[in-house]
Write a protein that holds these residues in place. Structure first.
Motif, PDB file in Angstrom:
ATOM      1  N   ILE A  17     -13.983  -5.275  34.725  1.00  0.00           N
ATOM      2  CA  ILE A  17     -14.674  -5.552  35.995  1.00  0.00           C
ATOM      3  C   ILE A  17     -15.373  -6.914  35.910  1.00  0.00           C
ATOM      4  O   ILE A  17     -15.311  -7.727  36.843  1.00  0.00           O
ATOM      5  N   ASP A  18     -16.026  -7.170  34.781  1.00  0.00           N
ATOM      6  CA  ASP A  18     -16.709  -8.459  34.598  1.00  0.00           C
ATOM      7  C   ASP A  18     -15.719  -9.617  34.723  1.00  0.00           C
ATOM      8  O   ASP A  18     -16.015 -10.642  35.337  1.00  0.00           O
ATOM      9  N   PHE A  19     -14.550  -9.446  34.106  1.00  0.00           N
ATOM     10  CA  PHE A  19     -13.532 -10.492  34.177  1.00  0.00           C
ATOM     11  C   PHE A  19     -13.117 -10.755  35.624  1.00  0.00           C
ATOM     12  O   PHE A  19     -13.041 -11.910  36.071  1.00  0.00           O
ATOM     13  N   LEU A  20     -12.871  -9.683  36.368  1.00  0.00           N
ATOM     14  CA  LEU A  20     -12.427  -9.842  37.760  1.00  0.00           C
ATOM     15  C   LEU A  20     -13.522 -10.479  38.614  1.00  0.00           C
ATOM     16  O   LEU A  20     -13.237 -11.250  39.537  1.00  0.00           O
ATOM     17  N   HIS A  21     -14.749 -10.166  38.274  1.00  0.00           N
ATOM     18  CA  HIS A  21     -15.888 -10.739  39.000  1.00  0.00           C
ATOM     19  C   HIS A  21     -16.049 -12.226  38.662  1.00  0.00           C
ATOM     20  O   HIS A  21     -16.118 -13.086  39.534  1.00  0.00           O
ATOM     21  N   ARG A  22     -16.049 -12.496  37.364  1.00  0.00           N
ATOM     22  CA  ARG A  22     -16.290 -13.854  36.874  1.00  0.00           C
ATOM     23  C   ARG A  22     -15.229 -14.824  37.382  1.00  0.00           C
ATOM     24  O   ARG A  22     -15.521 -15.964  37.735  1.00  0.00           O
ATOM     25  N   THR A  23     -13.975 -14.372  37.410  1.00  0.00           N
ATOM     26  CA  THR A  23     -12.889 -15.262  37.807  1.00  0.00           C
ATOM     27  C   THR A  23     -12.658 -15.227  39.317  1.00  0.00           C
ATOM     28  O   THR A  23     -11.805 -15.946  39.822  1.00  0.00           O
ATOM     29  N   GLY A  24     -13.400 -14.373  40.014  1.00  0.00           N
ATOM     30  CA  GLY A  24     -13.278 -14.341  41.473  1.00  0.00           C
ATOM     31  C   GLY A  24     -11.950 -13.813  41.980  1.00  0.00           C
ATOM     32  O   GLY A  24     -11.523 -14.133  43.088  1.00  0.00           O
ATOM     33  N   VAL A  25     -11.297 -12.988  41.178  1.00  0.00           N
ATOM     34  CA  VAL A  25      -9.998 -12.440  41.599  1.00  0.00           C
ATOM     35  C   VAL A  25     -10.158 -11.611  42.865  1.00  0.00           C
ATOM     36  O   VAL A  25      -9.350 -11.714  43.788  1.00  0.00           O
ATOM     37  N   VAL A  26     -11.203 -10.795  42.912  1.00  0.00           N
ATOM     38  CA  VAL A  26     -11.461  -9.989  44.115  1.00  0.00           C
ATOM     39  C   VAL A  26     -12.964  -9.950  44.396  1.00  0.00           C
ATOM     40  O   VAL A  26     -13.784 -10.322  43.550  1.00  0.00           O
ATOM     41  N   ASN A  27     -13.313  -9.470  45.590  1.00  0.00           N
ATOM     42  CA  ASN A  27     -14.711  -9.466  46.022  1.00  0.00           C
ATOM     43  C   ASN A  27     -15.455  -8.195  45.576  1.00  0.00           C
ATOM     44  O   ASN A  27     -14.855  -7.281  44.995  1.00  0.00           O
ATOM     45  N   ASP A  28     -16.729  -8.142  45.874  1.00  0.00           N
ATOM     46  CA  ASP A  28     -17.565  -7.034  45.386  1.00  0.00           C
ATOM     47  C   ASP A  28     -17.132  -5.678  45.935  1.00  0.00           C
ATOM     48  O   ASP A  28     -17.185  -4.671  45.231  1.00  0.00           O
ATOM     49  N   GLU A  29     -16.726  -5.653  47.200  1.00  0.00           N
ATOM     50  CA  GLU A  29     -16.280  -4.383  47.798  1.00  0.00           C
ATOM     51  C   GLU A  29     -15.116  -3.816  46.985  1.00  0.00           C
ATOM     52  O   GLU A  29     -15.041  -2.616  46.709  1.00  0.00           O
ATOM     53  N   THR A  30     -14.217  -4.701  46.608  1.00  0.00           N
ATOM     54  CA  THR A  30     -13.047  -4.268  45.846  1.00  0.00           C
ATOM     55  C   THR A  30     -13.448  -3.824  44.444  1.00  0.00           C
ATOM     56  O   THR A  30     -12.938  -2.815  43.918  1.00  0.00           O
ATOM     57  N   LEU A  31     -14.364  -4.543  43.837  1.00  0.00           N
ATOM     58  CA  LEU A  31     -14.828  -4.156  42.496  1.00  0.00           C
ATOM     59  C   LEU A  31     -15.476  -2.773  42.530  1.00  0.00           C
ATOM     60  O   LEU A  31     -15.285  -1.975  41.605  1.00  0.00           O
ATOM     61  N   ASP A  32     -16.212  -2.488  43.615  1.00  0.00           N
ATOM     62  CA  ASP A  32     -16.818  -1.153  43.733  1.00  0.00           C
ATOM     63  C   ASP A  32     -15.738  -0.078  43.768  1.00  0.00           C
ATOM     64  O   ASP A  32     -15.885   0.974  43.149  1.00  0.00           O
ATOM     65  N   TYR A  33     -14.663  -0.366  44.490  1.00  0.00           N
ATOM     66  CA  TYR A  33     -13.555   0.596  44.542  1.00  0.00           C
ATOM     67  C   TYR A  33     -12.936   0.772  43.152  1.00  0.00           C
ATOM     68  O   TYR A  33     -12.689   1.897  42.695  1.00  0.00           O
ATOM     69  N   LEU A  34     -12.702  -0.327  42.467  1.00  0.00           N
ATOM     70  CA  LEU A  34     -12.009  -0.270  41.172  1.00  0.00           C
ATOM     71  C   LEU A  34     -12.853   0.425  40.105  1.00  0.00           C
ATOM     72  O   LEU A  34     -12.319   1.109  39.230  1.00  0.00           O
ATOM     73  N   ARG A  35     -14.165   0.235  40.201  1.00  0.00           N
ATOM     74  CA  ARG A  35     -15.059   0.819  39.196  1.00  0.00           C
ATOM     75  C   ARG A  35     -14.881   2.337  39.109  1.00  0.00           C
ATOM     76  O   ARG A  35     -14.980   2.916  38.042  1.00  0.00           O
ATOM     77  N   ASP A  36     -14.611   2.967  40.255  1.00  0.00           N
ATOM     78  CA  ASP A  36     -14.458   4.429  40.284  1.00  0.00           C
ATOM     79  C   ASP A  36     -12.997   4.866  40.281  1.00  0.00           C
ATOM     80  O   ASP A  36     -12.706   6.049  40.456  1.00  0.00           O
ATOM     81  N   TYR A  37     -12.098   3.920  40.143  1.00  0.00           N
ATOM     82  CA  TYR A  37     -10.692   4.247  40.357  1.00  0.00           C
ATOM     83  C   TYR A  37     -10.142   5.248  39.357  1.00  0.00           C
ATOM     84  O   TYR A  37     -10.314   5.094  38.138  1.00  0.00           O
TER      85      TYR A  37
END
Lengths: 462, 462
Positions: free
Chosen positions: A77-97
């Protein structure tokens, strides 16, 4: 989000073995409100690669493991956030995926043909979309290897084939290859990790370097026999083959036994096998077997059919799919809920090719009265019961089983016993095919695929 | 056994990614007392695969990681014990195993030719023998991909190439492929794990399924632009390409910007690119770029050279080595201490082929006065200083660097910066080759390899 999921896996997460566009599509779909639309994706091949006669389903057990491990760790998740691959809404979804959908598919080991729906993945668009890449990676490689392995075991006509390909493939791919080879009829592997991970029998004795390490070939052979016993396999072609054979037999006898086998790894293997067999017999070593290696493929194995060879060690051509290193399978959206709330068939229509057939599909193998397969029947139908009746009416053996049910993995389809069952399933499935299936030459698929659309609506351009 | 070794790695152990015969040879050699003989193994290709003009060294950084993680865990020792792969004496040796030898080799990214000694592994027979399989697995795959990648970036003539191959290779091989592609000149990958593991820029926007998910193509394009911005790349060939282009440009303008790019993934890409460029220009969208995908290889890329294409996404043919899925590299014992205590050259002599050249080797690239490479000079010599003088006398650029020194990994050759350095090294090394190297057709290697044996003793039959 999933009330059924199994205990957290200790396996490394598989979730980033994924093309970035799966996650950017997810982001866009979350934004537009379409991410939660119920959807059906299918994994299939538009055609068999390289004019093969049939394909072999493999990787099913590995896919189920990969889906279980498809969760996003904090580091990811940190990697996806740091590199800006996706936005926060998407990270929230992925965190619980976790995948909570249902997957039906051909059981591992089954033969398949053009358009066979190897997997049907039902879930929300979001959850079914993002497992696309890893599902394709596993199936494209494992099916390629199993399909090559099956051709090789056809050519070997009952003589054992062993995977020696570890060194000619990516180190982890080689482990998967050893497993896929078992599905295709191989009896074992040189790969120790495959032995540990999948309980596959391992084989191996020595290389040229072992002979060269010693001050003489006699010393090398004596050393090997002293350590591994007279039943070992001696590599006889480091210097002169005839001298090597003589020394190997003598070394075993000096140790009080008859030599288990000799291995030939160079030269004309057909002529070599005949010469060595004659020499062994003349020496009275009639129980000593001959194993051959060195760039074998199904054609070379077929060419050795009349030669006195006892087993085949296959490397490069096995782990690279014998000229077809990928099964060319694709993963396509075939049905999804529309704005009206109804499920609708969807398909690509481009004039440039790569068109797809919309709608969830049900497949059966039609057999004639002698039990020989004559057709792959693929029924497009939104209602399962109706599709099953159509298969039954055509005397078709249904080909799909449930692999994942609402996120819960059906354990029967993975693990050691599942691998053995897949090998047996392949043996039976292959035996059911018409004789044409066993031909090594390029040609038409052994079975034609017939599509029937029971809904009759079809997908439309939008 | 090693006073230099680094902190224990947290990476999974690589020690069972190994052919069983490495360990049975070890057992026999421990038994015969030869396991501790100082030895030199070399990793090289007898020829370039498929009449290629040059090869590209890749996998070096991955190999160094794999060597660090090459230790036997309790679970692995238990497996070897339980299955009887080797005896207790051997298990005792493995329990304490760490590689303590020295490895010299071509730096990652360097071009190579027939017989180039890509790695020279010095240590006891035991320690150098058992890393054979994993070294070959890594080099055979990574060099195959980097060599294909380099041909593609030659054909692309400066236009960016991006790896989209994850789905067409084993899921872990795909990560290595993304890395090897960077060595060969690719600018990025779709593979997120490669982004995380190797700091490679990642790319991706959307698939046909995203368009099909929505009730109309317009809605899909609007959704993507709303989430990813007008600079995104829109896939325009789900239905009708011309309509798709018109809708994509309109969607971006409705959102207040000009569209970043369109992607074509089917049909005749040459004709398609010309048509789409003309349409974009007619619409005034002159800044909107065109990216193409769909079964590209170096020939298709060359064929698109005159077409108005801005970047290439390459999948299947990259990760499968463009027809050469393995580099066909081998790992051979070339020198070891004999019973006399002296180092002796050794080689396979079989009349059946696969003969090897004995003796440790030193390599240099001979350049002419214009700085163009003319020859790969490989000197067999037991004394390094003498070999280096010979290379200097021939005006040869020395090609080997120290990768591991008495078990200690030279950190400069792995990690993110090493990968960037490898890409730059390849660019320079390739530019040094004669024009013939850049030809895509099959043919002779761009450089001949000349072997010189300064010791003049040679290996002998034993």
């Amino acid at each position: 989000m999933n009330s059924f999921h199994t205990a957290p896996s200790t396996a490394p997460s598989t979730s980033l073995l994924t093309d970035m566009y799966e996650l950017t599509m997810l982001q866009s779909a979350l934004h537009s409100g379409t991410a939660s639309r119920p959807s059906v994706f299918e994994l299939f091949g538009r055609r068999l690669p390289g004019s093969r006669r049939f394909g072999v389903v493999a990787g099913t057990g590995r896919l189920l493991d990969a889906i279980e491990s498809f969760t996003f760790t904090g580091e990811q998740i940190d990697f996806l956030h740091r590199t800006g691959v996706v936005n926060d809404e998407t990270l929230d979804y992925l965190r619980d995926y976790r995948f909570t959908g249902t997957i039906r598919g051909y059981a591992e080991g089954e033969c398949y043909f053009a358009g066979s729906p190897l997997l049907s993945v039902e879930g929300t668009f979001a959850e079914a979309c993002i497992i696309e890449t890893v599902a394709l990676s596993i199936y494209n490689y494992d099916c390629a290897v199993a399909s090559a392995a099956s051709r090789m075991t056809i050519a070997a006509h009952g003589r054992p084939c062993i995977d020696f390909g570890a060194r000619r493939a990516h180190e982890q791919a080689a482990v998967a290859a050893a497993r896929a080879a078992v599905v295709g009829g191989f009896v074992g592997t040189s790969n120790l990790e495959a032995g540990l991970a999948y309980d596959i029998p391992t084989f191996g004795t020595s290389a040229h370097s072992f002979t060269l390490l010693h001050d003489s070939e006699e010393e090398a052979f004596a050393a090997q026999i002293a350590s591994l016993g007279t039943g070992t396999t001696i590599l006889v072609d480091t210097y002169d083959v005839a001298t090597g054979v003589e020394r190997a037999v003598a070394a075993a006898r000096a140790a009080g036994g008859e030599l288990g086998a000799v291995r030939l790894d160079s030269g004309d293997l057909v002529a070599g096998a005949f010469k060595v067999r004659a020499q062994l017999d003349a020496l009275g070593a009639t129980s000593t077997k001959i194993t051959v290696t060195s760039d074998l493929d199904e054609y070379a194995i077929a060419g050795l059919g009349a030669a006195p060879v006892d087993s085949y060690g296959v490397g490069t051509r096995l782990v690279t799919g014998s000229g077809r290193p990928t099964a060319a399978l694709v993963y396509k959206l075939v049905e999804r809920q529309g704005a009206t709330g109804r499920m609708e068939e969807v398909a690509k229509f481009s004039s440039g090719g790569k068109s797809t057939v919309g709608g969830a599909k049900w497949a059966g193998r039609v057999l004639d009265s002698s039990g020989t397969a004559v057709e792959e029947l693929v029924v497009s139908c939104s209602a399962q019961a109706e599709a099953m009746r159509a298969l039954e009416a055509a005397h078709a053996r249904p080909l799909q089983v449930t692999l994942v049910e609402e996120g819960r993995i059906v354990e029967e389809h993975r693990g050691h016993e599942a691998l053995q069952a897949a090998a047996e399933r392949h043996r039976v499935s292959r035996a059911e095919l018409p004789y044409d299936a066993w031909r090594l030459s390029e040609g038409e698929p052994a079975l034609p695929t017939r599509h029937v659309d029971l809904d009759g609506t079809g997908a439309r351009r939008r």
